[in-house]
Design a protein around this motif. Structure first.
Motif, PDB file in Angstrom:
ATOM      1  N   TYR C 241       0.835  -1.204   0.000  1.00  0.00           N
ATOM      2  CA  TYR C 241       0.000   0.000   0.000  1.00  0.00           C
ATOM      3  C   TYR C 241       0.864   1.245   0.000  1.00  0.00           C
ATOM      4  O   TYR C 241       0.628   2.190  -0.749  1.00  0.00           O
ATOM      5  CB  TYR C 241      -0.912   0.006   1.239  1.00  0.00           C
ATOM      6  CG  TYR C 241      -2.201  -0.770   1.081  1.00  0.00           C
ATOM      7  CD1 TYR C 241      -2.344  -1.720   0.084  1.00  0.00           C
ATOM      8  CD2 TYR C 241      -3.279  -0.545   1.925  1.00  0.00           C
ATOM      9  CE1 TYR C 241      -3.513  -2.427  -0.064  1.00  0.00           C
ATOM     10  CE2 TYR C 241      -4.468  -1.247   1.792  1.00  0.00           C
ATOM     11  CZ  TYR C 241      -4.589  -2.192   0.797  1.00  0.00           C
ATOM     12  OH  TYR C 241      -5.749  -2.885   0.653  1.00  0.00           O
ATOM     13  N   ARG C 244       2.368   1.787  -3.443  1.00  0.00           N
ATOM     14  CA  ARG C 244       1.406   2.325  -4.415  1.00  0.00           C
ATOM     15  C   ARG C 244       1.233   3.828  -4.236  1.00  0.00           C
ATOM     16  O   ARG C 244       1.162   4.578  -5.202  1.00  0.00           O
ATOM     17  CB  ARG C 244       0.046   1.665  -4.226  1.00  0.00           C
ATOM     18  CG  ARG C 244      -0.100   0.339  -4.915  1.00  0.00           C
ATOM     19  CD  ARG C 244      -1.441  -0.263  -4.541  1.00  0.00           C
ATOM     20  NE  ARG C 244      -2.558   0.500  -5.077  1.00  0.00           N
ATOM     21  CZ  ARG C 244      -3.136   0.237  -6.249  1.00  0.00           C
ATOM     22  NH1 ARG C 244      -2.695  -0.752  -6.977  1.00  0.00           N
ATOM     23  NH2 ARG C 244      -4.148   0.957  -6.673  1.00  0.00           N
ATOM     24  N   ASN C 245       1.151   4.254  -2.992  1.00  0.00           N
ATOM     25  CA  ASN C 245       0.921   5.677  -2.750  1.00  0.00           C
ATOM     26  C   ASN C 245       2.175   6.503  -2.977  1.00  0.00           C
ATOM     27  O   ASN C 245       2.090   7.663  -3.350  1.00  0.00           O
ATOM     28  CB  ASN C 245       0.399   5.892  -1.336  1.00  0.00           C
ATOM     29  CG  ASN C 245      -0.992   5.331  -1.177  1.00  0.00           C
ATOM     30  OD1 ASN C 245      -1.627   4.975  -2.162  1.00  0.00           O
ATOM     31  ND2 ASN C 245      -1.466   5.228   0.047  1.00  0.00           N
ATOM     32  N   LEU C 248       2.967   7.592  -6.744  1.00  0.00           N
ATOM     33  CA  LEU C 248       2.260   8.720  -7.380  1.00  0.00           C
ATOM     34  C   LEU C 248       3.102   9.993  -7.425  1.00  0.00           C
ATOM     35  O   LEU C 248       3.270  10.568  -8.492  1.00  0.00           O
ATOM     36  CB  LEU C 248       0.925   8.958  -6.672  1.00  0.00           C
ATOM     37  CG  LEU C 248      -0.031   7.769  -6.796  1.00  0.00           C
ATOM     38  CD1 LEU C 248      -1.238   7.955  -5.898  1.00  0.00           C
ATOM     39  CD2 LEU C 248      -0.459   7.594  -8.232  1.00  0.00           C
ATOM     40  N   PRO C 249       3.656  10.438  -6.290  1.00  0.00           N
ATOM     41  CA  PRO C 249       4.524  11.619  -6.389  1.00  0.00           C
ATOM     42  C   PRO C 249       5.755  11.374  -7.251  1.00  0.00           C
ATOM     43  O   PRO C 249       6.318  12.316  -7.801  1.00  0.00           O
ATOM     44  CB  PRO C 249       4.933  11.908  -4.940  1.00  0.00           C
ATOM     45  CG  PRO C 249       4.372  10.832  -4.109  1.00  0.00           C
ATOM     46  CD  PRO C 249       3.404  10.050  -4.898  1.00  0.00           C
ATOM     47  N   GLN C 250       6.163  10.131  -7.386  1.00  0.00           N
ATOM     48  CA  GLN C 250       7.307   9.849  -8.249  1.00  0.00           C
ATOM     49  C   GLN C 250       6.948  10.087  -9.723  1.00  0.00           C
ATOM     50  O   GLN C 250       7.806  10.420 -10.521  1.00  0.00           O
ATOM     51  CB  GLN C 250       7.789   8.399  -8.064  1.00  0.00           C
ATOM     52  CG  GLN C 250       8.507   8.158  -6.758  1.00  0.00           C
ATOM     53  CD  GLN C 250       9.932   8.675  -6.767  1.00  0.00           C
ATOM     54  OE1 GLN C 250      10.153   9.866  -6.660  1.00  0.00           O
ATOM     55  NE2 GLN C 250      10.904   7.792  -6.874  1.00  0.00           N
ATOM     56  N   GLY C 253       7.215  13.631 -10.054  1.00  0.00           N
ATOM     57  CA  GLY C 253       8.643  13.913 -10.015  1.00  0.00           C
ATOM     58  C   GLY C 253       9.274  13.712 -11.387  1.00  0.00           C
ATOM     59  O   GLY C 253      10.134  14.492 -11.805  1.00  0.00           O
ATOM     60  N   ASP C 319      -4.053   7.746 -10.294  1.00  0.00           N
ATOM     61  CA  ASP C 319      -4.461   8.223  -8.976  1.00  0.00           C
ATOM     62  C   ASP C 319      -5.971   8.369  -8.889  1.00  0.00           C
ATOM     63  O   ASP C 319      -6.557   9.233  -9.530  1.00  0.00           O
ATOM     64  CB  ASP C 319      -3.807   9.579  -8.690  1.00  0.00           C
ATOM     65  CG  ASP C 319      -4.089  10.031  -7.261  1.00  0.00           C
ATOM     66  OD1 ASP C 319      -4.847   9.335  -6.558  1.00  0.00           O
ATOM     67  OD2 ASP C 319      -3.557  11.075  -6.848  1.00  0.00           O
ATOM     68  N   PRO C 320      -6.617   7.525  -8.100  1.00  0.00           N
ATOM     69  CA  PRO C 320      -8.078   7.596  -8.004  1.00  0.00           C
ATOM     70  C   PRO C 320      -8.558   8.931  -7.469  1.00  0.00           C
ATOM     71  O   PRO C 320      -9.646   9.372  -7.804  1.00  0.00           O
ATOM     72  CB  PRO C 320      -8.430   6.471  -7.046  1.00  0.00           C
ATOM     73  CG  PRO C 320      -7.181   6.146  -6.332  1.00  0.00           C
ATOM     74  CD  PRO C 320      -6.058   6.483  -7.256  1.00  0.00           C
ATOM     75  N   ARG C 321      -7.709   9.585  -6.656  1.00  0.00           N
ATOM     76  CA  ARG C 321      -8.168  10.845  -6.068  1.00  0.00           C
ATOM     77  C   ARG C 321      -8.417  11.899  -7.140  1.00  0.00           C
ATOM     78  O   ARG C 321      -9.458  12.531  -7.165  1.00  0.00           O
ATOM     79  CB  ARG C 321      -7.138  11.345  -5.052  1.00  0.00           C
ATOM     80  CG  ARG C 321      -7.220  10.580  -3.756  1.00  0.00           C
ATOM     81  CD  ARG C 321      -6.027  10.836  -2.895  1.00  0.00           C
ATOM     82  NE  ARG C 321      -4.794  10.356  -3.522  1.00  0.00           N
ATOM     83  CZ  ARG C 321      -3.628  10.338  -2.909  1.00  0.00           C
ATOM     84  NH1 ARG C 321      -3.522  10.794  -1.685  1.00  0.00           N
ATOM     85  NH2 ARG C 321      -2.566   9.858  -3.520  1.00  0.00           N
ATOM     86  N   ARG C 323      -8.862  11.298 -10.260  1.00  0.00           N
ATOM     87  CA  ARG C 323      -9.904  10.792 -11.150  1.00  0.00           C
ATOM     88  C   ARG C 323     -11.272  11.116 -10.573  1.00  0.00           C
ATOM     89  O   ARG C 323     -12.131  11.655 -11.245  1.00  0.00           O
ATOM     90  CB  ARG C 323      -9.729   9.290 -11.324  1.00  0.00           C
ATOM     91  CG  ARG C 323     -10.304   8.769 -12.610  1.00  0.00           C
ATOM     92  CD  ARG C 323      -9.781   7.389 -12.905  1.00  0.00           C
ATOM     93  NE  ARG C 323     -10.059   6.457 -11.837  1.00  0.00           N
ATOM     94  CZ  ARG C 323      -9.176   5.598 -11.360  1.00  0.00           C
ATOM     95  NH1 ARG C 323      -7.968   5.573 -11.832  1.00  0.00           N
ATOM     96  NH2 ARG C 323      -9.503   4.772 -10.399  1.00  0.00           N
ATOM     97  N   VAL C 324     -11.429  10.798  -9.283  1.00  0.00           N
ATOM     98  CA  VAL C 324     -12.711  11.045  -8.636  1.00  0.00           C
ATOM     99  C   VAL C 324     -13.037  12.526  -8.656  1.00  0.00           C
ATOM    100  O   VAL C 324     -14.143  12.940  -8.994  1.00  0.00           O
ATOM    101  CB  VAL C 324     -12.673  10.533  -7.179  1.00  0.00           C
ATOM    102  CG1 VAL C 324     -13.850  11.081  -6.399  1.00  0.00           C
ATOM    103  CG2 VAL C 324     -12.674   9.025  -7.173  1.00  0.00           C
ATOM    104  N   ARG C 325     -12.037  13.342  -8.338  1.00  0.00           N
ATOM    105  CA  ARG C 325     -12.257  14.778  -8.301  1.00  0.00           C
ATOM    106  C   ARG C 325     -12.663  15.283  -9.684  1.00  0.00           C
ATOM    107  O   ARG C 325     -13.564  16.090  -9.818  1.00  0.00           O
ATOM    108  CB  ARG C 325     -10.973  15.475  -7.842  1.00  0.00           C
ATOM    109  CG  ARG C 325     -11.221  16.498  -6.750  1.00  0.00           C
ATOM    110  CD  ARG C 325      -9.908  17.058  -6.252  1.00  0.00           C
ATOM    111  NE  ARG C 325      -9.247  16.168  -5.307  1.00  0.00           N
ATOM    112  CZ  ARG C 325      -7.932  15.967  -5.278  1.00  0.00           C
ATOM    113  NH1 ARG C 325      -7.156  16.540  -6.173  1.00  0.00           N
ATOM    114  NH2 ARG C 325      -7.411  15.175  -4.380  1.00  0.00           N
TER     115      ARG C 325
END
Lengths: 310, 315, 331
Positions: C241, C244-245, C248-250, C253, C319-321, C323-325
């Motif tokens: 987990y 996976r998180n 995303l910043p990579q 980057g 990133d689901p965040r 996507r959802v937004r």
């Protein structure tokens, strides 16, 4: 170097971090001492600092002690290190040691000036955008985003190529003015979180002017973060300058480590096996930048207790 | 007895030395009992809660035992504890809003977690649906990401997840501190409901808010500076406290049910002693209006009435 | 969703616009007659060539028309794909030179970026919180990421090519061969490719590994990790987990680093005389070929913008965040 994401946000510890050991009142007063206490015991920080300081002294004092000119043809060409020429000579008979010492000096100069300038611009833009919000934020953010995607080194190459006379200062100036965007973005997001805190609200409600709130309430609360940002900008400026110098757009009136590499390649040091010509300058850059990065991790651990391994 | 804690001592390692956050605490929680655990920050209440399920890297189990349903919990052994976690002891954390992985669908996260304990998602799916229904969450939340849920929904989701395997002991650690007053009450009621329905056998409800504790707890235990100060049926603690600290605590509340308990607690003059080198004797001595010579010795917890323990010479 | 990408595209369009404008402005800010300056610097002896160049520049710069018209003409030429003629390789059009060089640069860059990103992330995640690895191998990562690209290239060229003689030192293939699909030629291509690729890969690898290591340490301290651990989840699940998180910043980057990476590829090519874009830049600078330099600049900007857009698209997919937004905003 994935600079921007190497510094994650320092302790946005949501509320009193659960599991903080019983925190009696005097702890707050001891906090400054605490930071120093952990700083002196952090191997990464202390080790990095020692390397950086040693090289700084070498760059500042070295040329005063070892007074050979870095550019004049002094000795037999292509001497290997040892004896009269501690680090050998170039294929023109220049003193590699003198070049190295002068190069170190300009490396620190470019880093401090370029990194410092970028830090100032980045912080100013980040603070104002994050604190003022609204249209100001919108415009500054757009500007930041545009500069963020432009490959700055390509811009620097174009600009530098048109300049007939180039000095270390000018180089630092250009690097400083082009490398701030990521810092601005990072500072902005930090400012955003701070700007909504009670103490900032309080200051705002009591009519304290914006610049005072920024310098008195916001900046001090993220000083550790700002310092780490500066270190990364410093390292970035050193590498950017080295790249420019290497391409042949370095100072026309001085010596730099990147210029040494440029000369070495241009005059076939590789094929001729003059390794003492191109190994020291690269080693110098790597040592300075690497030590800075390691220092930064150490600082991160000092400022963010959660990262400390005990 | 569901939970029997004997002489539990837990220290925090710091560079300055061991912080004696929990010093020889003994108490019991019965089947079906909700124990409210109250105290200022630094009293050791959170340390106690963590010790029962998962110590963080800086905590050391120095002495004492914890027995749950007659089996000893290996609380100092992180690996061995895994067998008991979730199935026997579970936790609703303070940080319920951020307890769910932001990039996994909630249902998938639950399935992964169950899989860690060798439980098939299918086998609990039906029960999960019923419990979601109970806390008025639609079953669709399982197909959503945490960001799609409101704060209250996340809170309820975490409550359901944490109790899904019917643990014997549930630790609710400051679950209400981030919520507004009406939600606090709803959460407390829901937790009591979980106990009544047998989802959990017993519960330790950690809070700094005595008035809220009073609403759902059967028993309240007040801690001070790493030690038990007083433990008694909830009504007794609120209406007839015996320990001077508890008295000050209760008196500082204008009336039961009023919020801002934390601020009032801080209103007691003085501050708790440093737990790096705690003074000998009663730890409340310096702030206690009744302190006298005998308080130089550590007072034992005495049962002054059935189920009413007080650690004070004057009580 | 459309709004989000619309905004991104606007930024990219503005960026490109800014780059073109910089490109147009710089020669005009320089003191003196830019054309005379350019031709004089070009050091072309043949008078016919000088005349041809003068005519070409006058046409292109169009100095006898108003400034805004000059600017429009510049855009017009650009949109027709006319970047001028190279001075270094007179009279080859700049665009031809660039098109010829691009495959070499991409052949170095794309595998080096993707492989180093993948391997660096894996390695960094593996090393994080494993004390022994963290303390012994990650310092190497710091050294690598602090290494100037050209220096590592020089070290590899010197040790593996000059001293050990395992790989060729320079160029993209042996000059004794003519380009074809023969195994011999492909083998030569590969042999020449290894060192520049390896030096790019190594420097980037260090950066990704360290970035991931630092990110994952934060993720392992995050609330969701603590919750899983308190509920007795397996260590592997918690790490998965967190990984996976942290990835995303990579991805972000990577977008931020593109400029630096491209610059790294340029200097690496210079060390190995690898006939890509970087080699063109060196030639352009050495022979004061400003048309070539400016053309290359525009191409790099364009390439980086396209890559940024691809990364943006990938990020929203992963990133689901966001996507959802975005879906929430679109609905």
């Amino acid at each position: 170097m994935s600079q921007a994401d190497q510094i994650s946000l320092p302790a946005e510890s949501g509320g009193a971090a659960p599991g903080q050991p019983a925190a009696p009142a005097p702890v707050a007063a001891r906090r400054g001492g605490d930071t120093l206490y952990f700083a002196l015991r952090n191997k990464k920080l202390v080790g990095g600092l020692i390397v950086v300081l040693a090289l700084l002294v070498l760059g500042v004092v070295g040329p005063l002690v070892h007074t050979n000119s870095p550019t004049e043809y002094l000795g037999t060409p292509g001497q290997s290190p040892g004896g009269e020429w501690l680090m050998g000579t170039t294929m023109f008979g220049q003193d590699v040691l003198a070049q190295f010492l002068h190069g170190l000096r300009s490396t620190f100069l470019v880093g401090a000036l370029g990194g410092g300038l970028a830090a100032i611009v980045g912080m100013a833009v980040g603070f104002v955008a994050g604190y003022r919000g609204g249209l100001v934020d919108e415009v500054l953010n757009m500007l930041t985003n545009i500069l963020l995607v432009i490959p700055t080194l390509a811009v620097l190459i174009i600009i530098a190529a048109y300049l007939k006379v180039r000095g270390v200062m000018v180089e630092a100036l250009f690097i400083g003015f082009t490398s701030w965007p990521w810092a601005a973005r990072a500072v902005r997001s930090q400012t955003l979180t701070l700007a909504s805190r009670d103490f900032v609200d309080l200051a705002r409600l009591s009519g304290v002017p914006t610049w005072k709130i920024i310098t008195r309430d916001i900046a001090p609360n993220m000083s550790s973060y700002l310092f780490m940002t500066f270190i990364l900008l410093f390292g970035g400026a050193v590498l950017a300058a080295a790249t420019l110098d290497f391409i042949g757009l370095g100072p026309t009136d001085g010596m730099s480590l990147g210029l040494m590499l440029n000369n070495a390649v241009r005059w076939s040091a590789l094929q001729l096996g003059l390794w003492w010509w191109f190994v020291p300058p690269g080693l110098g850059i790597t040592a300075v930048v690497g030590a800075l990065y390691v220092m930064n991790v150490g600082l991160d651990e000092v400022f963010n207790p959660r990262l400390r391994e005990m | 007895m569901a939970l029997r804690v004997s002489d539990l001592t837990v220290h925090y390692r710091t560079l300055r030395g061991a912080v004696k956050a929990l010093d020889g605490v003994t108490f019991e929680v019965g089947d079906g009992e909700i124990l409210g655990l109250a105290g200022e920050s630094g009293s050791g209440k959170s340390t106690l809660g963590k010790s029962l399920i998962r110590m963080d890297g800086r905590m050391r189990h120095v002495g004492g035992t914890v027995e749950l349903d007659g089996k000893e919990l290996p609380i100092g052994d992180d690996g061995a504890m895994n067998r008991f976690r979730y199935k026997e002891v579970s936790l609703i954390p303070q940080y319920a809003m951020s307890a769910l992985n932001p990039t996994r669908k909630i249902g998938k996260m639950v399935a992964d977690l169950l899989d860690s304990h060798g439980v098939r998602y299918k086998s609990v799916e039906e029960e999960l649906g019923r419990r979601l229904d109970l806390v008025e969450l639609p079953a669709e939340v399982l197909g959503k990401y945490p960001i799609e849920l409101s704060g209250g929904m996340k809170q309820r989701m975490v409550m359901v997840i944490s109790t899904l395997l019917d643990p014997s002991l549930l630790i609710a650690d400051e679950v209400t501190s981030a919520l507004d007053v009406s939600t606090q009450k709803a959460v407390a009621t829901t937790l009591a409901g979980f106990r009544n329905r047998g989802f959990v056998k017993s519960m330790i409800f950690i809070t700094h808010d005595i008035s809220l504790t009073h609403q759902i707890a059967d028993t309240i235990m007040v801690m001070y500076a790493g030690k038990l100060a007083e433990k008694a049926p909830a009504d007794t603690v609120v209406r007839a406290p015996r320990h001077p600290y508890t008295k000050a605590l209760i008196n500082s509340l204008p009336e039961v049910g009023v919020q801002y308990a934390e601020r009032k607690l801080a209103g007691i003059p003085g501050s708790p002693p440093s737990l790096l080198n705690p003074p000998a004797g009663c730890r409340f001595r310096d702030r206690c209006p009744l302190a006298f010579d005998k308080c130089g010795e550590q007072p034992p917890a005495v049962e002054v009435a059935p189920g009413h323990l007080v650690a004070c010479c004057k009580a | 969703m459309r709004q989000y990408f619309g905004r991104k595209l606007l930024i990219y369009a503005l960026t490109f616009f800014a780059a073109v404008t910089i490109n147009w402005m710089i020669p005009r800010f320089m003191p003196g007659d830019p054309i005379q300056g350019l031709v004089a610097r070009a050091q072309v002896a043949d008078p016919a060539s000088v005349d041809a160049m003068n005519a070409h520049y006058r046409n292109l710069f169009g100095l006898d028309v108003p400034v805004w018209e000059q600017y429009m003409n510049f855009w017009g030429a650009l949109l027709r794909g006319d970047l001028g003629l190279s001075i270094w390789a007179f009279p080859t059009p700049v665009s031809d030179l660039i098109v010829r060089a691009i495959p070499y640069t991409l052949a170095l860059l794309i595998p080096a970026i993707l492989l180093s990103w993948w391997a660096g992330n894996r390695f960094g995640a593996f090393a994080a919180r494993r004390k022994w690895l963290d303390n012994t191998i990650l310092p190497v990562g710091y050294i690598l990421t602090a290494t100037p690209y050209m220096w590592l290239a020089l070290l590899l060229a010197w040790s593996l090519a000059i001293v050990a003689g395992i790989f060729p030192v320079s160029h993209a293939y042996s000059f004794s061969l003519t380009p074809s699909w023969s195994p011999e030629f492909l083998g030569s291509l590969l042999a020449h490719w290894v060192l520049p690729f390896a030096s790019l890969f190594l420097v980037m690898f260090g950066g990704w590994a360290i970035g991931m290591r630092n990110l994952i340490i934060y993720e392992l301290e995050a609330d969701y990790s603590n919750y899983l651990l308190a509920l007795g989840a397996r260590g592997k699940l918690v790490r998965d987990y967190a990984f996976r998180n942290a990835v995303l910043p990579q991805i972000t980057g990577l977008a931020l680093q593109l400029g630096t990476i491209v610059a790294g590829a340029l200097v690496t090519e210079i060390v190995f005389s690898y006939p890509g874009i970087g080699y063109l830049i060196l030639q352009a600078i050495n022979s004061q070929d400003f048309f070539l330099l400016q053309g290359v600049f525009l191409f790099i900007v364009l390439g980086v913008l396209i890559a940024n857009f691809i990364i943006d698209a990938v990020y929203t997919l992963v990133d689901p965040r966001t996507r959802v937004r975005l879906q929430g905003a679109g609905a």
